[in-house]
Every structure is written in C-alpha cells, then in structure tokens.
Scaffold this motif. Structure first.
Motif, PDB file in Angstrom:
ATOM      1  N   UNK A   1       0.801  -1.169   0.000  1.00 27.28           N
ATOM      2  CA  UNK A   1       0.000   0.000   0.000  1.00 27.28           C
ATOM      3  C   UNK A   1       0.859   1.252   0.000  1.00 27.28           C
ATOM      4  N   UNK A   2       0.200   2.332   0.132  1.00 24.90           N
ATOM      5  CA  UNK A   2       0.862   3.641   0.093  1.00 24.90           C
ATOM      6  C   UNK A   2       1.830   3.795   1.261  1.00 24.90           C
ATOM      7  N   UNK A   3       1.422   3.380   2.444  1.00 17.32           N
ATOM      8  CA  UNK A   3       2.296   3.532   3.616  1.00 17.32           C
ATOM      9  C   UNK A   3       3.585   2.743   3.440  1.00 17.32           C
ATOM     10  N   UNK A   4       3.518   1.546   2.957  1.00 14.27           N
ATOM     11  CA  UNK A   4       4.716   0.740   2.731  1.00 14.27           C
ATOM     12  C   UNK A   4       5.643   1.380   1.718  1.00 14.27           C
ATOM     13  N   UNK A   5       5.074   1.954   0.667  1.00 12.46           N
ATOM     14  CA  UNK A   5       5.879   2.620  -0.349  1.00 12.46           C
ATOM     15  C   UNK A   5       6.546   3.860   0.215  1.00 12.46           C
ATOM     16  N   UNK A   6       5.793   4.660   0.961  1.00 15.94           N
ATOM     17  CA  UNK A   6       6.346   5.883   1.540  1.00 15.94           C
ATOM     18  C   UNK A   6       7.481   5.550   2.510  1.00 15.94           C
ATOM     19  N   UNK A   7       7.278   4.555   3.365  1.00  8.94           N
ATOM     20  CA  UNK A   7       8.323   4.164   4.321  1.00  8.94           C
ATOM     21  C   UNK A   7       9.554   3.647   3.577  1.00  8.94           C
ATOM     22  N   UNK A   8       9.351   2.853   2.533  1.00  6.23           N
ATOM     23  CA  UNK A   8      10.468   2.308   1.767  1.00  6.23           C
ATOM     24  C   UNK A   8      11.284   3.403   1.090  1.00  6.23           C
ATOM     25  N   UNK A   9      10.634   4.464   0.663  1.00  3.12           N
ATOM     26  CA  UNK A   9      11.339   5.559   0.004  1.00  3.12           C
ATOM     27  C   UNK A   9      11.914   6.533   1.031  1.00  3.12           C
ATOM     28  N   UNK A  10      11.182   6.818   2.083  1.00  2.00           N
ATOM     29  CA  UNK A  10      11.606   7.827   3.057  1.00  2.00           C
ATOM     30  C   UNK A  10      12.804   7.388   3.890  1.00  2.00           C
ATOM     31  N   UNK A  11      12.888   6.127   4.237  1.00  7.63           N
ATOM     32  CA  UNK A  11      13.975   5.664   5.100  1.00  7.63           C
ATOM     33  C   UNK A  11      15.353   5.912   4.484  1.00  7.63           C
ATOM     34  N   UNK A  12      15.621   5.497   3.257  1.00  2.00           N
ATOM     35  CA  UNK A  12      16.943   5.800   2.695  1.00  2.00           C
ATOM     36  C   UNK A  12      17.182   7.295   2.532  1.00  2.00           C
ATOM     37  N   UNK A  13      16.140   8.042   2.182  1.00  2.00           N
ATOM     38  CA  UNK A  13      16.315   9.483   2.022  1.00  2.00           C
ATOM     39  C   UNK A  13      16.714  10.151   3.337  1.00  2.00           C
ATOM     40  N   UNK A  14      16.149   9.702   4.437  1.00  2.00           N
ATOM     41  CA  UNK A  14      16.529  10.240   5.737  1.00  2.00           C
ATOM     42  C   UNK A  14      17.968   9.884   6.091  1.00  2.00           C
ATOM     43  N   UNK A  15      18.394   8.690   5.716  1.00  2.00           N
ATOM     44  CA  UNK A  15      19.732   8.233   6.067  1.00  2.00           C
ATOM     45  C   UNK A  15      20.824   8.874   5.220  1.00  2.00           C
ATOM     46  N   UNK A  16      20.507   9.374   4.034  1.00  2.00           N
ATOM     47  CA  UNK A  16      21.524  10.013   3.199  1.00  2.00           C
ATOM     48  C   UNK A  16      22.172  11.203   3.904  1.00  2.00           C
ATOM     49  N   UNK A  17      21.395  11.949   4.660  1.00  5.43           N
ATOM     50  CA  UNK A  17      21.919  13.141   5.323  1.00  5.43           C
ATOM     51  C   UNK A  17      22.309  12.871   6.773  1.00  5.43           C
ATOM     52  N   UNK A  18      22.249  11.647   7.202  1.00  6.49           N
ATOM     53  CA  UNK A  18      22.563  11.323   8.593  1.00  6.49           C
ATOM     54  C   UNK A  18      24.072  11.391   8.825  1.00  6.49           C
ATOM     55  N   UNK A  19      24.457  12.023   9.914  1.00  5.30           N
ATOM     56  CA  UNK A  19      25.858  12.068  10.337  1.00  5.30           C
ATOM     57  C   UNK A  19      26.017  11.010  11.425  1.00  5.30           C
ATOM     58  N   UNK A  20      26.462   9.821  11.017  1.00  4.51           N
ATOM     59  CA  UNK A  20      26.500   8.701  11.953  1.00  4.51           C
ATOM     60  C   UNK A  20      27.482   8.936  13.093  1.00  4.51           C
ATOM     61  N   UNK A  21      28.597   9.585  12.829  1.00  8.06           N
ATOM     62  CA  UNK A  21      29.548   9.870  13.914  1.00  8.06           C
ATOM     63  C   UNK A  21      28.898  10.761  14.972  1.00  8.06           C
ATOM     64  N   UNK A  22      28.199  11.768  14.518  1.00  9.90           N
ATOM     65  CA  UNK A  22      27.516  12.672  15.459  1.00  9.90           C
ATOM     66  C   UNK A  22      26.408  11.929  16.200  1.00  9.90           C
ATOM     67  N   UNK A  23      25.680  11.103  15.472  1.00 11.20           N
ATOM     68  CA  UNK A  23      24.592  10.345  16.091  1.00 11.20           C
ATOM     69  C   UNK A  23      25.119   9.438  17.184  1.00 11.20           C
ATOM     70  N   UNK A  24      26.185   8.699  16.897  1.00 17.23           N
ATOM     71  CA  UNK A  24      26.769   7.802  17.905  1.00 17.23           C
ATOM     72  C   UNK A  24      27.305   8.582  19.093  1.00 17.23           C
ATOM     73  N   UNK A  25      27.911   9.742  18.832  1.00 13.68           N
ATOM     74  CA  UNK A  25      28.464  10.553  19.921  1.00 13.68           C
ATOM     75  C   UNK A  25      27.357  11.123  20.810  1.00 13.68           C
TER      76      UNK A  25
END
Length: 90
Positions: A1-25
């Motif tokens: 459904x729509x929710x599954x598609x939105x989650x599948x697309x949104x998750x990688x898009x959110x992670x592209x800008x994630x600063x993992x070093x900052x997040x872990x710190x």
C-alpha cells in the motif's frame, strides 16, 4: 500500500543526510542499551519459538494459511517489540 511505499522511500532518504559519527556521539549509552535490549529480545524470541513451536505452527496455520508460517508470527512480534509499530506494519 501507500504507507509501505512511503516508508520504503523515506527511510533511505533520511539516512543520506545522517551524520552517523555525530549520532553515535550524541546518543552515548542509549545506543548500547538499545542494542543490548534488541539482542535480549531476539534471544527471548528464539527461546519462545523453540519452546512453543507447536502452538506457533497452529497460530501460523490459522492466521497465515500454513503451519510453516509460525515463525513469521514470532518475527512480527519481535519487530513490534524492537522497533515499534512501523516495523510491525512493514
């Protein structure tokens, strides 16, 4: 459904800008506790499946159609406990 598609697309898009070093710190010990809780939940799920495989096979047969699907019930409950409702829906 729509929710599954939105989650599948949104998750990688959110992670592209994630600063993992900052997040872990910034998460400090919270991440360690989450990983420990996740590990304990998986071990508990495996133990529960091992001791209740017959019951889960019956639940799998009733809910999903075949007794072999009992592990899917266990996996869905683990996903709900570890990641919340969004993983349960996925």
């Amino acid at each position: 459904g729509i929710q599954g598609t939105v989650v599948s697309v949104a998750t990688p898009l959110l992670l592209y800008r994630a600063d993992l070093r900052r997040t872990f710190a910034e998460t400090g010990h919270l991440l360690q506790v989450f990983i420990l809780g996740t590990f304990a939940s998986v071990l508990g799920g495996l133990a529960a499946y091992a001791t209740n495989a017959g019951t889960l096979a019956e639940v799998g047969r009733l809910a999903l159609g075949t007794p072999e699907d009992g592990w899917k019930v266990c996996a869905a409950l683990l996903a709900k406990n570890i990641g919340g409702g969004i993983n349960y829906i996925a």
